[in-house]
Design a protein around this motif. Structure first.
Motif, short mmCIF file in Angstrom:
data_model
loop_
_atom_site.label_atom_id
_atom_site.label_comp_id
_atom_site.label_asym_id
_atom_site.label_seq_id
_atom_site.Cartn_x
_atom_site.Cartn_y
_atom_site.Cartn_z
N ASP A 1 134.72 71.89 15.01
CA ASP A 1 134.95 71.70 16.44
C ASP A 1 136.38 71.99 16.87
OD1 ASP A 1 132.31 70.86 16.55
OD2 ASP A 1 132.86 68.76 16.22
N ALA A 2 137.10 72.79 16.07
CA ALA A 2 138.49 73.12 16.39
C ALA A 2 138.76 74.61 16.19
CB ALA A 2 139.43 72.29 15.51
N CYS A 3 139.84 75.06 16.80
CA CYS A 3 140.26 76.46 16.64
C CYS A 3 140.66 76.69 15.19
CB CYS A 3 141.44 76.76 17.58
SG CYS A 3 142.24 78.34 17.29
N GLY A 4 140.17 77.78 14.61
CA GLY A 4 140.50 78.09 13.21
C GLY A 4 141.91 78.60 13.02
N GLY A 5 142.67 78.76 14.13
CA GLY A 5 144.05 79.22 14.01
C GLY A 5 145.06 78.11 14.16
N CYS A 6 144.93 77.34 15.25
CA CYS A 6 145.90 76.26 15.50
C CYS A 6 145.31 74.87 15.25
CB CYS A 6 146.42 76.34 16.94
SG CYS A 6 145.14 76.08 18.20
N TYR B 1 145.27 77.04 23.53
CA TYR B 1 146.52 76.57 22.92
C TYR B 1 147.32 77.69 22.26
CZ TYR B 1 144.36 72.00 23.60
OH TYR B 1 143.76 70.90 24.15
N CYS B 2 146.66 78.48 21.41
CA CYS B 2 147.37 79.51 20.65
C CYS B 2 147.07 80.93 21.12
CB CYS B 2 147.05 79.40 19.15
SG CYS B 2 145.32 79.77 18.73
N GLY B 3 146.08 81.10 21.98
CA GLY B 3 145.78 82.41 22.54
C GLY B 3 144.95 83.31 21.64
N ARG B 4 144.53 82.81 20.47
CA ARG B 4 143.71 83.64 19.58
C ARG B 4 142.29 83.78 20.14
NH1 ARG B 4 146.87 80.57 15.95
NH2 ARG B 4 147.95 81.81 14.35
N ILE B 5 141.67 84.92 19.84
CA ILE B 5 140.28 85.14 20.23
C ILE B 5 139.41 84.30 19.31
CG2 ILE B 5 138.44 86.87 20.41
CD1 ILE B 5 140.73 88.96 20.77
N MET B 6 138.39 83.65 19.89
CA MET B 6 137.53 82.77 19.09
C MET B 6 136.13 83.35 18.95
SD MET B 6 138.76 78.91 20.08
CE MET B 6 138.53 79.11 21.85
N ILE B 7 135.53 83.06 17.81
CA ILE B 7 134.21 83.60 17.50
C ILE B 7 133.36 82.52 16.83
CG2 ILE B 7 134.99 84.48 15.25
CD1 ILE B 7 133.07 86.82 15.57
N ASP B 8 132.07 82.63 17.03
CA ASP B 8 131.13 81.69 16.43
C ASP B 8 131.07 81.93 14.91
OD1 ASP B 8 129.05 79.85 16.16
OD2 ASP B 8 127.54 81.43 16.36
N PRO B 9 131.09 80.88 14.08
CA PRO B 9 131.04 81.05 12.63
C PRO B 9 129.86 81.89 12.16
CG PRO B 9 131.53 78.79 13.18
CD PRO B 9 131.20 79.47 14.45
N GLU B 10 128.70 81.70 12.78
CA GLU B 10 127.51 82.46 12.38
C GLU B 10 127.70 83.95 12.62
OE1 GLU B 10 124.02 80.91 14.17
OE2 GLU B 10 124.27 78.90 13.33
#
Length: 277
Positions: free
Chosen positions: A208-213, A236-245
């Motif tokens: 449930d959290a961003c994998g970067g920050c 927070y960090c501006g990274r693009i987020m993607i679903d783990p699946e």
């Protein structure tokens, strides 16, 4: 068959391709990390040698200047000595005391000039010897740094030989993937990646959290990420987020709920027993 225009790709396809690019670039980063500080050490040694070469040239130029000054002073001494000899010859033909005093003063002046020139020559010779010592030390230091540079280069070349073929393949794969991504999205990704410490421009959601920050992501935003309807970045960090699946990552579910049920059951059982008692 014509290649598909990157702008015609769905958001899901864009994210998947972008994540593949990220994993490829991360693999390249790992290969480069194997070199450690060697490239920087090689660069530092090369810069130091270049600086020492410049120093050598400067010292050599100073030595030449001192030698030129010595030659000039020797010429001045010869000229002054010739003047002294000429004035001494003229003393034999003086007609009055005034002429004698004038010639005597000129002789004294030229003799002082000779002494001064000799002093300058001695000082210049001392400086030449000092600069020669500096020059020798600089040459020794250059030889030492060149030896160290050769060792570092051989070590670096050995590591690069081991990883070069694989790194080239990864670079080719990255280039192929970049063609499939629309320019604006690719430029944004590269900008984010450049500013990120770990070089991650796109990350998947972890716990449930961003994998970067690792800042928490609200449930609604997580749902939007899973829907693959638009490009979503971490606030927070501006990274693009993607679903783990979509990233092809399987996350194990936390098993911390079962112990709670057991504790609740045991507590309930204890209460029932107390009631029966």
């Amino acid at each position: 068959m014509a290649k598909k225009d990157p702008t015609d790709l769905s958001v899901e396809e864009k994210l998947k391709t972008l994540y593949q690019l990220q994993t490829t670039l991360s693999s390249i980063d790992e290969k480069r990390a194997m070199r450690g500080e060697l490239p920087l050490e090689v660069q530092d040694l090369e810069d130091e040698i270049a600086g020492l070469d410049t120093r050598v040239e400067k010292i050599q130029a100073e030595i030449e200047e001192f030698r030129s000054a010595v030659s000039q002073k020797k010429a001045d001494i010869e000229e002054a000595a010739a003047s002294v000899a000429r004035y001494k010859d003229q003393l034999n033909d003086v007609r009055n005391n005034r002429e004698y005093d004038t010639l005597t003063k000129e002789i004294e002046y030229q003799e002082l000039e000779i002494e001064l020139c000799n002093k300058k020559i001695r000082e210049a010779n001392v400086r030449i010897e000092e600069r020669k010592e500096d020059l020798e030390k600089a040459h020794e230091l250059i030889a030492d740094r060149k030896e160290a540079l050769q060792e570092k280069k051989e070590e670096l070349d050995e590591i690069m030989d081991e990883t070069r073929a694989e790194e080239e393949k990864l670079k080719e794969r990255a280039a192929d993937l970049e063609v499939k991504i629309e320019p604006r999205l690719l430029a944004s990704f590269k900008r984010i990646r450049k500013n990120a410490r770990n070089g991650l421009g796109i990350v998947y959601v972890q716990r449930d959290a961003c994998g970067g920050c690792f800042n928490k992501i609200p449930p609604q935003r997580q749902l939007d990420i899973k829907m693959h309807k638009k490009i979503i970045v971490c606030e927070y960090c501006g990274r693009i987020m993607i679903d783990p699946e979509l990233a092809g990552v399987k996350l194990e579910k936390a098993m911390d709920e079962k112990p709670k049920r057991k504790r609740t059951t045991r507590k309930k059982k204890t209460d029932d027993e107390a009631a029966q008692a």
